[in-house]
Design an enzyme around this catalytic site. Sequence first.
Site, PDB file in Angstrom:
ATOM      1  N   TYR A  33     -11.398   6.067 -55.291  1.00 39.11           N
ATOM      2  CA  TYR A  33     -12.385   7.106 -55.054  1.00 39.11           C
ATOM      3  C   TYR A  33     -12.109   8.304 -55.933  1.00 39.11           C
ATOM      4  CZ  TYR A  33      -9.221  10.097 -52.335  1.00 39.11           C
ATOM      5  OH  TYR A  33      -8.199  10.918 -51.945  1.00 39.11           O
ATOM      6  N   LYS A 145      -5.813   6.593 -57.545  1.00 40.71           N
ATOM      7  CA  LYS A 145      -6.492   7.247 -56.418  1.00 40.71           C
ATOM      8  C   LYS A 145      -7.154   6.174 -55.567  1.00 40.71           C
ATOM      9  CE  LYS A 145      -9.219  11.483 -55.892  1.00 40.71           C
ATOM     10  NZ  LYS A 145      -8.396  12.141 -54.898  1.00 40.71           N
ATOM     11  N   GLU A 181       4.612  15.471 -53.419  1.00 46.00           N
ATOM     12  CA  GLU A 181       3.370  16.259 -53.386  1.00 46.00           C
ATOM     13  C   GLU A 181       2.964  16.455 -51.934  1.00 46.00           C
ATOM     14  OE1 GLU A 181       0.018  14.106 -55.122  1.00 46.00           O
ATOM     15  OE2 GLU A 181       0.761  12.210 -54.367  1.00 46.00           O
ATOM     16  N   LEU A 205      -0.268  11.724 -57.415  1.00 50.12           N
ATOM     17  CA  LEU A 205      -1.563  11.651 -58.075  1.00 50.12           C
ATOM     18  C   LEU A 205      -1.581  12.644 -59.240  1.00 50.12           C
ATOM     19  CD1 LEU A 205      -4.332  10.186 -57.496  1.00 50.12           C
ATOM     20  CD2 LEU A 205      -5.119  12.471 -56.916  1.00 50.12           C
TER      21      LEU A 205
HETATM   22  N1  PMP Z   1      -2.465  14.469 -54.513  1.00 47.59           N
HETATM   23  C1  PMP Z   1      -3.124  13.727 -53.605  1.00 47.59           C
HETATM   24  C2  PMP Z   1      -2.379  12.702 -52.800  1.00 47.59           C
HETATM   25  C3  PMP Z   1      -4.518  13.912 -53.404  1.00 47.59           C
HETATM   26  O1  PMP Z   1      -5.205  13.149 -52.512  1.00 47.59           O
HETATM   27  C4  PMP Z   1      -5.187  14.927 -54.172  1.00 47.59           C
HETATM   28  C5  PMP Z   1      -6.670  15.195 -53.945  1.00 47.59           C
HETATM   29  N2  PMP Z   1      -7.470  14.359 -54.691  1.00 47.59           N
HETATM   30  C6  PMP Z   1      -4.452  15.673 -55.117  1.00 47.59           C
HETATM   31  C7  PMP Z   1      -3.087  15.419 -55.264  1.00 47.59           C
HETATM   32  C8  PMP Z   1      -5.098  16.758 -55.977  1.00 47.59           C
HETATM   33  O2  PMP Z   1      -5.860  16.169 -56.997  1.00 47.59           O
HETATM   34  P1  PMP Z   1      -7.108  16.976 -57.635  1.00 47.59           P
HETATM   35  O3  PMP Z   1      -6.560  18.268 -58.124  1.00 47.59           O
HETATM   36  O4  PMP Z   1      -7.556  16.095 -58.737  1.00 47.59           O
HETATM   37  O5  PMP Z   1      -8.120  17.169 -56.547  1.00 47.59           O
END
Ligand code: PMP
Length: 282
Positions: A33, A145, A181, A205
Site C-alpha cells: 500500500y 510497505k 522506527e 520503511l
Molecule cells: N515507518 C512505518 C512503519 C510506516 O508505516 C510509515 C508510514 N507510511 C513510515 C515509517 C513513514 O513513511 P512516510 O514518511 O513515507 O509516510
Amino acid sequence: MKELAFYDGRIIDPKEPVIRVNDRAYQFGDGVYEAWMVDRGRQILRPEHLARFERSAAALGIVPTTTTEQIGGWADALVDQSGVANGMLYFQWSRGWQFPRNHVPTPDLKPVLSGFIKVRQRIEVPRPFSVVFHSDERQSFCHIKTLNLLGSVRAITAAAADGYDDALLVRPVDGQDVVTEGTRSNAFAVKNGTLFTAPLGPYLLPGITRAKILELATDLGIPVVEGYQSPDFFAQADEVFYTSCTALDPVVRIGSVTIGSGKPGPVFEKLYRAYGRFIASA
Ligand code: PMP
C-alpha cells in the site's frame, strides 16, 4: 465534502461492500500500500510515494495492471470529487483474488487496486507526543510497505493500552538491541546538535518524509548520522521525533523518561518550520 473510496476502477461510497472474501490481501495480507498527504488540496510528495508503491509491488512480484499516471489520475479524481482539502490518500494493490484458497499464488492472478481519501485536520501546532519502547516483532522485510501490519498493530495497541501515543520499536541487529522506527513513522534523535536516524535496510520503511527531513537538515547545516542507536541513546537524547507523511511528532517522553526539556526541542522546531515552508511551496 464527502469522503470517498475507490475499488477496481470505480469511485464508490466508502461503506459499499466490495472486497471478495478470497482476496489475498484479505486472507494473507498479500499486498502493498501507499499513503500520502493532501494539504490545502495539494498532494505532497506524490511522485516519491508512487515510486515507492511501484518498488513495493515489484519487491513482492505483484505486476500492477495500471500505470503510475493512471493512479495519479484516480488520486486527483478522489480529491476533486470528495472536496477533501486536508487529508490522506491511500491506495493498495492486492495480489488478487484466488479460489480455492492456497498459500501459493497461481500465476493467473489479476492484482486489484483499491483506496480511499479521508479527512485529517491540518496540524497547525505540533502536539507533544509520548512513546514507550517495545520489542520490534515485525517481519524482516520492513522496507517493503506490505499489508502485513500485525507486528505494528500489536506494538501500538500495547502502547496505547498503557496511555502512550505510539511505540518506539527495538530489535537486535548484530547482537545489539537497536531502535528501528515507530509503528507508523520513522524515528529521529538529536544529541549535541546532530541528527541521528536508523539506516535504510531491511528493518525500517524508507520513509518519504524521512528522506525529505534529511535533505532539509543538510540544507540547514544540521549534521546527520544514519546509523543504529541503542534504546538508551534515544532515552538520553536531547530531542526525539517521529516523521510520517501526515505528521512530524515531537516525542517528549519515552516510558517514564522525559526527553530533553519535555517540550519540542529547537532542532525539531527548525525542521518543522522548514518542512512547513516546503509544504507551502509544494
Ligand atoms: N515507518 C512505518 C512503519 C510506516 O508505516 C510509515 C508510514 N507510511 C513510515 C515509517 C513513514 O513513511 P512516510 O514518511 O513515507 O509516510
